[in-house]
Design an enzyme around this catalytic site. Structure first.
Site, mmCIF file in Angstrom:
data_model
loop_
_atom_site.group_PDB
_atom_site.id
_atom_site.type_symbol
_atom_site.label_atom_id
_atom_site.label_comp_id
_atom_site.label_asym_id
_atom_site.label_seq_id
_atom_site.Cartn_x
_atom_site.Cartn_y
_atom_site.Cartn_z
ATOM 1 C CB CYS A 65 12.542 -0.086 7.427
ATOM 2 S SG CYS A 65 12.113 -1.780 8.210
ATOM 3 C CE1 TYR A 83 -16.102 7.651 -4.896
ATOM 4 C CE2 TYR A 83 -18.106 8.566 -3.978
ATOM 5 C CZ TYR A 83 -17.173 8.452 -5.144
ATOM 6 O OH TYR A 83 -17.351 9.008 -6.399
ATOM 7 C CD1 TRP A 122 -18.842 -0.091 -7.249
ATOM 8 C CD2 TRP A 122 -18.419 -1.720 -5.744
ATOM 9 N NE1 TRP A 122 -20.013 -0.889 -7.093
ATOM 10 C CE2 TRP A 122 -19.970 -1.571 -5.772
ATOM 11 C CE3 TRP A 122 -17.752 -2.497 -4.738
ATOM 12 C CZ2 TRP A 122 -20.711 -2.370 -5.198
ATOM 13 C CZ3 TRP A 122 -18.736 -3.427 -3.820
ATOM 14 C CH2 TRP A 122 -20.107 -3.333 -4.432
ATOM 15 N NE ARG A 126 12.616 8.002 28.034
ATOM 16 C CZ ARG A 126 13.209 9.003 27.519
ATOM 17 N NH1 ARG A 126 14.365 8.980 27.179
ATOM 18 N NH2 ARG A 126 12.613 9.955 26.896
ATOM 19 C CD GLU A 152 23.563 -2.780 19.194
ATOM 20 O OE1 GLU A 152 24.059 -2.955 18.399
ATOM 21 O OE2 GLU A 152 22.303 -3.568 19.548
ATOM 22 C CB ALA A 168 12.766 -6.849 19.765
ATOM 23 C CB SER A 198 16.055 2.925 19.820
ATOM 24 O OG SER A 198 16.127 2.237 21.160
#
Length: 464
Positions: free
Chosen positions: A54, A439, A447, A81, A44, A21, A50
């Site tokens: 996970c 499908y 289905w 940057r 930080e 974030a 960054s």
């Protein structure tokens, strides 16, 4: 302490937190405003920026070669940057009245104040450590940051025994159990709930339980950990519950996380029921025009229940950062909320959910019907077709979709995205049955399993 501020005509944005974030917000703000208009200073406290938290279980388990593969952008790349990124620097205080933050260099101990015109709080979440004896003993690990992952890998590399205990059976606990199995550890998971994966209803969690035991993981449900036992060297040697002891050479805490809002609380910023910062749709902290917050430290609106929730996911954090950076940069963007979609796996078993569980629906006063169907990932006659279980909840009388849970093998997990879109659109289960999904026999039955569940839910809604 000194005041780190040379006043010029530029505005200064201060960002607390260098992961998804925070750095997404900083990067987006930089895209929208030149360095001669907006100075950006980011703090930080760790060694990395960054990165994909996970991915840590897959790094620990050997599926990912090293931490570099989990890093989207290095500190050097951010600095190139035009972002003044200060690593190993922890913000210790937010002075809202005087618009400044105090930070400490973790290597030198030096402290300084930095003023801001605009502030972004992206302090993330912290692993829950149970308040019990031995929880901080060497060999006991929480896993939330790359630093945490490296510490666990170092412990595994220097531990002679091969017995691991995982405390908790949510996403983190289940994924870490798989990672430790992949490293040839004997794994026991201690879970206070009736089944693993409390984000699922217990009947679906039972399928995960069976799969974990099939991998050789020992699952112990309905148990409460009371303490961590240590040896003469002070290191962990076992985990005790009310009625048993489980030998352990390493312990991983997978109990979950809480919003890291210690700074925000001390500064008097508004927190919600779950301890997360409260923001408006533009991710501004409520009541503070020049402070934004995003990522795992905030609470978000659940579009299905209409209530605030705390959900720690990198997908949300990156979106929050984009919204925040756009607002800081003078543009307009909002984050409307979530439906609670998540997907995980235990080896080849895929686990997915979105929307409400049964107890969620009851808690907010919704009456519902639920159906469970068994199907296959592909046409039954096509090679590689594997079983899949889909559970669906729909509101009684209206038929509005409330939630979907899916457990199965390859091809099961990402089917939850069908339901996530339907939930976001406010669709009924009857409307879902007409969805024009792709499908072909290699991809699904005629289905799709999600639509089979929708058809069954339609019949039950009509019957109710």
């Amino acid at each position: 302490m000194n005041m780190s501020r040379t006043r010029d005509t530029r505005e200064r944005l201060v960002v607390i937190g260098g992961d998804a974030a925070g750095m997404s917000a900083a990067s987006q703000a930089r895209r929208m405003r030149d360095p001669d208009e907006l100075e950006i200073v980011a703090f930080e406290r760790g060694h990395f920026t960054s990165y994909s938290a996970c991915g840590i279980p897959y790094w620990v388990g050997g599926d990912v070669a090293g931490p570099d593969q989990l890093i989207a952008r290095t500190p050097e790349e951010h600095r190139e940057r035009g972002i003044d990124l200060r690593m190993r620097t922890e913000v210790t205080e937010i002075d809202v009245e005087r618009q400044r933050v105090r930070a400490r260099d973790l290597d030198s101990g030096a402290e300084s104040w930095t003023s801001y015109d605009k502030l972004v709080i992206a302090t993330g979440a912290r692993p829950i450590r149970p308040d019990m004896p031995g929880a901080d003993a060497p060999g006991v690990h929480g896993v939330q940051t790359l630093d945490d992952g490296q510490a666990l890998i170092d412990t595994l590399a220097h531990t002679r025994g091969r017995r691991a205990v995982v405390v908790g059976a949510g996403y983190i606990g289940v994924e870490m159990a798989e990672a430790l199995i992949n490293r040839d550890y004997e794994v026991t998971v201690l879970n206070r709930g009736s089944e693993p994966m409390s984000t699922l209803d217990p009947d679906m969690g039972r399928l995960v339980h069976e799969a974990m035991e099939g991998l050789g993981i020992t699952m112990v449900n309905d148990t409460e950990v009371t303490k961590v036992l240590t040896g003469d060297d002070g290191r962990v040697r076992a985990v005790a519950t009310q009625d048993a002891e489980y030998p352990a050479d390493v312990v991983v805490l997978g109990i979950g996380v809480r919003p890291e809002t210690t700074l925000a609380k001390a500064a008097g910023l508004p927190l919600g029921e779950h301890g997360g910062l409260l923001t408006d749709l533009a991710m501004r902290v409520r009541g503070h025009e020049n402070i934004w917050a995003g990522g795992d430290c905030v609470e978000v609106l659940d579009l299905v229940s209409g209530q605030e929730r705390h959900i720690a996911l990198g997908t949300h954090a990156n979106k929050h950062g984009q919204v925040i950076g756009t607002g800081v940069g003078g543009g307009y963007a909002t984050f409307p909320g979530v439906v609670g979609t998540a997907v995980s796996k235990v080896c080849d078993l895929e686990i997915a959910r979105t929307g409400l569980r049964e107890k969620d629906a009851r808690r907010v006063g919704l009456q519902f019907v639920s159906v469970t169907i068994e199907s296959t990932s592909r046409a039954g006659y096509y090679s590689g077709a594997s079983p899949m279980t889909v559970k669906m909840l729909a509101e009684r009388r209206t038929g509005r979709l409330l939630g979907v849970q899916i457990v199965g093998r390859e091809g099961a997990g990402k089917r939850v995205d069908i339901a996530a879109v339907a939930l976001t659109a406010g669709m009924t289960v009857e409307r879902m049955t007409a969805l024009d999904l792709g499908y072909a026999p290699p991809f699904s039955p005629v289905w799709d399993p999600v639509l089979v569940a929708a058809r069954k839910a339609v019949a039950k809604v009509r019957g109710s």
